[in-house]
Write an enzyme that holds these catalytic residues in place. Structure first.
Site, mmCIF file in Angstrom:
data_model
loop_
_atom_site.group_PDB
_atom_site.id
_atom_site.type_symbol
_atom_site.label_atom_id
_atom_site.label_comp_id
_atom_site.label_asym_id
_atom_site.label_seq_id
_atom_site.Cartn_x
_atom_site.Cartn_y
_atom_site.Cartn_z
ATOM 1 N N TRP A 94 1.445 2.024 -8.717
ATOM 2 C CA TRP A 94 1.770 3.335 -9.317
ATOM 3 C C TRP A 94 3.184 3.275 -9.905
ATOM 4 C CZ3 TRP A 94 1.592 8.604 -6.150
ATOM 5 C CH2 TRP A 94 1.600 9.667 -7.053
ATOM 6 N N ARG B 61 5.975 5.225 2.102
ATOM 7 C CA ARG B 61 4.823 6.127 2.274
ATOM 8 C C ARG B 61 4.549 6.327 3.754
ATOM 9 N NH1 ARG B 61 -1.359 4.753 -0.010
ATOM 10 N NH2 ARG B 61 -2.128 6.893 0.098
ATOM 11 N N TYR C 181 6.040 8.112 -1.692
ATOM 12 C CA TYR C 181 4.723 8.389 -2.283
ATOM 13 C C TYR C 181 4.471 9.899 -2.229
ATOM 14 C CZ TYR C 181 -0.398 7.958 -2.764
ATOM 15 O OH TYR C 181 -1.709 8.066 -3.170
ATOM 16 N N TRP D 249 5.245 -10.535 -10.023
ATOM 17 C CA TRP D 249 5.485 -10.791 -8.601
ATOM 18 C C TRP D 249 6.250 -12.112 -8.531
ATOM 19 C CZ3 TRP D 249 3.728 -7.354 -4.831
ATOM 20 C CH2 TRP D 249 2.915 -6.312 -5.314
ATOM 21 N N HIS E 20 7.095 -7.415 -2.260
ATOM 22 C CA HIS E 20 7.001 -6.729 -0.960
ATOM 23 C C HIS E 20 7.968 -7.375 0.039
ATOM 24 C CE1 HIS E 20 3.398 -4.601 -2.118
ATOM 25 N NE2 HIS E 20 2.577 -5.610 -2.029
ATOM 26 N N SER F 107 -4.914 2.672 3.982
ATOM 27 C CA SER F 107 -5.073 2.049 2.676
ATOM 28 C C SER F 107 -5.121 0.516 2.833
ATOM 29 C CB SER F 107 -3.904 2.467 1.776
ATOM 30 O OG SER F 107 -4.027 1.924 0.495
ATOM 31 N N ARG G 96 -8.271 3.778 -4.615
ATOM 32 C CA ARG G 96 -9.324 4.219 -3.696
ATOM 33 C C ARG G 96 -9.422 5.741 -3.662
ATOM 34 N NH1 ARG G 96 -9.505 5.372 1.795
ATOM 35 N NH2 ARG G 96 -7.226 5.523 1.650
ATOM 36 N N LYS G 97 -8.429 6.417 -3.066
ATOM 37 C CA LYS G 97 -8.456 7.881 -2.992
ATOM 38 C C LYS G 97 -7.221 8.494 -3.630
ATOM 39 C CE LYS G 97 -11.388 8.938 0.944
ATOM 40 N NZ LYS G 97 -11.411 9.549 2.285
ATOM 41 N N PHE H 41 -3.563 9.329 -11.403
ATOM 42 C CA PHE H 41 -4.578 8.531 -10.711
ATOM 43 C C PHE H 41 -5.781 8.303 -11.633
ATOM 44 C CE2 PHE H 41 -8.089 8.162 -7.560
ATOM 45 C CZ PHE H 41 -7.604 7.084 -6.836
ATOM 46 N N LYS I 191 0.789 -1.242 0.000
ATOM 47 C CA LYS I 191 0.000 0.000 0.000
ATOM 48 C C LYS I 191 0.820 1.291 0.000
ATOM 49 C CE LYS I 191 -3.341 -1.010 -0.618
ATOM 50 N NZ LYS I 191 -3.608 -1.625 -1.955
HETATM 51 P P1 A3P Z 1 -5.212 4.626 -1.263
HETATM 52 O O1 A3P Z 1 -5.831 3.368 -0.767
HETATM 53 O O2 A3P Z 1 -4.784 5.539 -0.141
HETATM 54 O O3 A3P Z 1 -6.042 5.331 -2.281
HETATM 55 P P2 A3P Z 1 -0.164 -0.364 -3.652
HETATM 56 O O4 A3P Z 1 -0.079 -0.320 -5.124
HETATM 57 O O5 A3P Z 1 1.171 -0.415 -2.970
HETATM 58 O O6 A3P Z 1 -1.098 -1.423 -3.194
HETATM 59 O O7 A3P Z 1 -0.744 1.036 -3.160
HETATM 60 C C1 A3P Z 1 -2.076 1.395 -3.412
HETATM 61 C C2 A3P Z 1 -2.259 2.849 -3.022
HETATM 62 O O8 A3P Z 1 -1.605 3.677 -4.005
HETATM 63 C C3 A3P Z 1 -3.737 3.229 -3.016
HETATM 64 O O9 A3P Z 1 -3.849 4.239 -2.000
HETATM 65 C C4 A3P Z 1 -3.887 3.799 -4.414
HETATM 66 O O10 A3P Z 1 -5.003 4.631 -4.589
HETATM 67 C C5 A3P Z 1 -2.567 4.580 -4.539
HETATM 68 N N1 A3P Z 1 -2.243 4.901 -5.934
HETATM 69 C C6 A3P Z 1 -2.102 4.068 -6.976
HETATM 70 N N2 A3P Z 1 -1.861 4.756 -8.115
HETATM 71 C C7 A3P Z 1 -1.854 6.068 -7.777
HETATM 72 C C8 A3P Z 1 -1.672 7.279 -8.506
HETATM 73 N N3 A3P Z 1 -1.487 7.287 -9.808
HETATM 74 N N4 A3P Z 1 -1.729 8.444 -7.819
HETATM 75 C C9 A3P Z 1 -1.934 8.460 -6.497
HETATM 76 N N5 A3P Z 1 -2.120 7.347 -5.746
HETATM 77 C C10 A3P Z 1 -2.083 6.161 -6.382
#
Ligand code: A3P
Length: 287
Positions: free
Chosen positions: A49, A121, A184, A77, A99, A129, A248-249, A220, A44
């Protein structure tokens, strides 16, 4: 029914894709190529990203690969059986994702010239998250209440272990020329500049148009629309899209809408204790 996690060297892993054998193989037998690029995170922290960003960098900003091929096939992975097969068949330079905490990372890495991009992050946003993600991603197990999950997170009793141990372990490599740390929060603050720095680290010369294209396609909004990275292609037994949204956000500081005062104090107490002695200052720490 409660999830039966895979246990490997004292750490829990989500079942299904991971097994003791696949983790053992990743640690002890995985053959690292000198031009491999590892995308490493604690869950998370921006893993997916970074897959988009690195895939676009390798393609000089051209989004065709990102839009046509699933992210798990572009940056497998390799700790899972399926990911391992994909990784074996990929041409160089490979993007590889995991991870893994440093103590079980492929031994062959340490005598190779391969590169690591480690994204970290704010752990409070990671926790929030992770809580929402665990509701929708079945192999991670039902997080129950937020308070219960917070307690487990602070004790390191979650898949992939303690956030603190993960960070402290990887931070030991700080200063080595083949490892690049980025947060992040930096990506959010200056995506253009971050891409530029990443491409220099990877030895890719990108012009302004290429970087601008990467900023656009790794946004995003663009990622939410791209089925090759928004997790909607995963089967319902793995990712239940009715229980949340993977993208998500995508903001910094969402923890403020989740933590009570008492939870914040508890978090800070554990954070101080676990991070003691680390010289680093992180973007989320008060200056
Ligand atoms: P949130 O749940 O806070 O929205 P991972 O890929 O390590 O599982 O992380 C997922 C988190 O990265 C999620 O956070 C997701 O929304 C956020 N994320 C993925 N792509 C993103 C982007 N382009 N810009 C901002 N946040 C991003």
């Amino acid at each position: 029914m409660a999830v039966q996690y895979v246990q490997y060297k004292g750490i829990k892993f989500p079942p299904g894709y991971n097994s003791v054998d696949s983790l053992y193989f990743a640690e002890n037998e995985f053959q690292v190529r000198d031009d491999d690029i590892f995308n490493i995170t604690y869950p998370k922290s921006g893993t997916v990203w970074m897959i988009e960003i690195l895939s676009l960098i390798l393609n000089d900003g051209n989004p065709t690969w990102n839009q046509g091929i699933l992210n798990s096939l572009r940056a497998p992975w390799f700790t899972t059986q399926l990911g391992l097969e994909t990784a074996h068949n990929l041409p160089s330079p490979r993007l590889l994702t995991c991870h893994l905490p440093i103590q079980i990372f492929p031994k062959a890495f340490f005598s190779s010239k391969s590169k690591v991009v480690y994204t970290l992050r704010d752990p409070r946003d990671v926790l929030v998250s992770y809580y929402h993600f665990s509701k929708m991603c079945i192999p991670f197990g039902d997080p129950k209440s937020f308070n219960h999950f917070l307690d487990r997170f602070l004790k390191g009793d979650v898949p992939f272990g303690s956030w603190f141990d993960h960070i402290r372990g990887w931070m030991k490599l700080k200063g080595k020329s083949n490892i690049f740390f980025i947060s992040y929060e930096q990506l959010q603050e200056d995506l253009y500049g971050s891409i530029k720095d990443l491409s220099i680290f990877l030895g890719k010369e990108l012009d302004e148009a290429a970087i601008t294209s990467i900023v656009e396609h790794a946004s995003f909004e663009a990622m939410r629309k791209n089925n090759m990275c928004n997790s909607t292609m995963l089967p319902k037994e793995v990712m239940d899209q009715e229980k949340g949204s993977f993208l998500r956000k995508g903001i910094c500081g969402d923890w403020k809408t989740h933590f009570t005062m008492a939870q914040s104090e508890y978090f800070n107490r554990v954070y101080q204790e676990k991070m003691r002695g680390l010289k680093e200052t992180f973007p989320w720490e008060p200056t």
